[in-house]
Design a protein around this motif. Structure first.
Motif, mmCIF file in Angstrom:
data_model
loop_
_atom_site.group_PDB
_atom_site.id
_atom_site.type_symbol
_atom_site.label_atom_id
_atom_site.label_comp_id
_atom_site.label_asym_id
_atom_site.label_seq_id
_atom_site.Cartn_x
_atom_site.Cartn_y
_atom_site.Cartn_z
ATOM 1 N N LEU A 134 -6.896 1.719 0.651
ATOM 2 C CA LEU A 134 -6.640 3.165 0.706
ATOM 3 C C LEU A 134 -6.427 3.775 -0.680
ATOM 4 O O LEU A 134 -6.646 4.966 -0.874
ATOM 5 C CB LEU A 134 -5.413 3.444 1.578
ATOM 6 N N ASN A 135 -5.954 2.942 -1.628
ATOM 7 C CA ASN A 135 -5.727 3.397 -3.006
ATOM 8 C C ASN A 135 -4.847 4.652 -3.040
ATOM 9 O O ASN A 135 -5.195 5.688 -3.638
ATOM 10 C CB ASN A 135 -7.065 3.662 -3.707
ATOM 11 N N LEU A 136 -3.702 4.566 -2.392
ATOM 12 C CA LEU A 136 -2.793 5.707 -2.280
ATOM 13 C C LEU A 136 -2.017 5.925 -3.580
ATOM 14 O O LEU A 136 -1.481 4.981 -4.167
ATOM 15 C CB LEU A 136 -1.812 5.474 -1.131
ATOM 16 N N LYS A 137 -1.957 7.177 -4.014
ATOM 17 C CA LYS A 137 -1.215 7.533 -5.217
ATOM 18 C C LYS A 137 0.283 7.352 -4.987
ATOM 19 O O LYS A 137 0.837 7.824 -3.995
ATOM 20 C CB LYS A 137 -1.517 8.994 -5.580
ATOM 21 N N GLY A 138 0.951 6.633 -5.912
ATOM 22 C CA GLY A 138 2.393 6.433 -5.821
ATOM 23 C C GLY A 138 2.802 5.249 -4.970
ATOM 24 O O GLY A 138 3.995 5.001 -4.792
ATOM 25 N N ILE A 139 1.824 4.500 -4.424
ATOM 26 C CA ILE A 139 2.127 3.319 -3.605
ATOM 27 C C ILE A 139 1.665 2.078 -4.369
ATOM 28 O O ILE A 139 0.533 2.017 -4.855
ATOM 29 C CB ILE A 139 1.406 3.379 -2.236
#
Length: 270
Positions: free
Chosen positions: A139-144
C-alpha cells in the motif's frame, strides 16, 4: 545646586544597586538552568527534536540438557505510525483496519489523539504475520512504517509447559523459568533515533542513529526432552486409568539430584 547634585548621586547609586541586583539574579538563574536543571532540560529538548523507536532484542533460547530447543525467538514485524506524517487519517485507518482486523473508528481516534498530543510515533499493531506485513508494504502508506520485534515460539508445544512458562507481548517472562531467569534471557533493547521538526515530522536529510540491541543469554536445563515426553505420556495414562483430576511425576538422577523430567497434568500450550 548642591541638593540637586546629591539627588542625582542618590539616583545613580540606586540605579547601580538595581543593576547589580538584576545581574546577580540573572547569574543565579543562568546557573540554575545550566547546572541544576541542565540534564533535565537537555533531555526534554532532545525528546522534542528526535523520534526514538525501540528495537527489541532477541530473547535467549532455552535448551534441554542435550541442546534440543524448547523455547526459541524469531524476528517479526510490528506496525508503527508517525501521526504528523499522515495526511489522510480516515483512508489510512480504513486500509490498515481491513488488513489487521482492527476497528476503523478506534484506529482513527488513536491517530487523531496522537496528532493532538504531537506524538512522533505510536504502535498500530505489534508482532503481525509476514502476510499482513507484505500487504501493508504494498500500500506504501505515508507515515506508516515497521519495526522489528522478537516473538516467542515453543516448538514442542505442550511439552514441559509448566517448567518453561510463557512470555507477554513485550517478551517479558510471566511464568516458569521464563520468569525466574528473565533478566538473563531478555537482553538489552536497542534504539533508532531520527531527527524531527517542531511537529514531530521526520526531517528528509536529518541525522539517524542506530543503537543495536544486545541479545539475551541462552539457558540450558537439566531436563531431558525424551524422558520428559515419556513422563508426560505415562502420567496422562495414569490419570485416565485412575480417573484423577491432576497428577505429577518427577524424574531425578539419583547420583546428582538433577531433575531429568517434571511432568504436570493438566498442562497447556504456551
Amino acid at each position: 545646586m548642591a541638593k540637586n547634585l546629591l539627588k542625582i548621586k542618590r539616583r545613580l547609586a540606586f540605579l547601580l544597586l538595581f543593576c547589580l541586583l538584576l545581574s546577580c539574579v540573572m547569574i543565579i538563574r543562568v546557573f540554575w538552568i545550566q547546572f541544576v536543571r541542565g540534564d533535565e532540560l537537555r533531555a526534554r529538548a532532545e525528546e522534542q527534536w528526535t523520534k526514538d523507536t525501540p528495537v527489541e532484542p532477541v530473547r535467549g533460547t532455552i535448551f534441554d540438557r542435550n541442546m534440543n530447543p524448547l523455547a526459541i525467538s524469531a524476528k517479526v514485524n510490528s506496525v508503527m505510525a508517525s501521526p504528523p506524517d499522515i495526511k489522510d487519517v480516515e483512508s489510512t485507518a480504513e486500509a490498515l483496519s481491513e488488513i489487521l482486523n482492527i476497528d476503523k473508528e478506534s484506529l482513527i481516534n488513536t491517530i487523531n489523539d496522537a496528532k493532538a498530543k504531537k506524538k512522533g510515533a505510536i504502535y498500530i499493531k505489534r508482532k503481525i504475520t509476514d502476510e499482513e506485513a507484505q500487504k501493508i508494504r504494498q500500500l506504501n502508506l505515508k507515515g506508516i512504517y515497521f519495526t522489528e520485534e522478537s516473538k516467542r515460539f515453543y516448538p514442542e508445544r505442550n511439552l514441559a509447559s509448566h517448567i518453561l512458562g510463557f512470555t507477554g507481548i513485550d517478551s517479558q517472562g510471566l511464568d516458569g523459568v521464563e520468569l525466574v531467569y528473565d533478566k538473563f534471557l531478555k537482553g538489552i533493547p536497542g534504539r533508532i533515533i531520527k531527527e524531527t521538526d517542531a511537529l514531530s515530522r521526520e526531517l528528509p536529510f536529518g541525522d539517524e542513529r542506530y543503537i543495536p540491541p544486545k541479545e539475551g543469554l541462552n539457558l540450558v536445563l537439566t531436563i531431558d526432552k525424551v524422558i520428559q515426553y515419556i513422563a508426560e505420556r505415562e502420567l496422562e495414562k495414569a490419570i485416565a486409568e485412575n480417573k484423577a483430576k491432576r497428577g505429577t511425576i518427577i524424574v531425578m538422577d539419583p547420583k546428582t539430584g538433577e531433575i531429568l523430567a517434571l511432568a504436570n497434568k493438566p498442562d497447556y500450550d504456551p
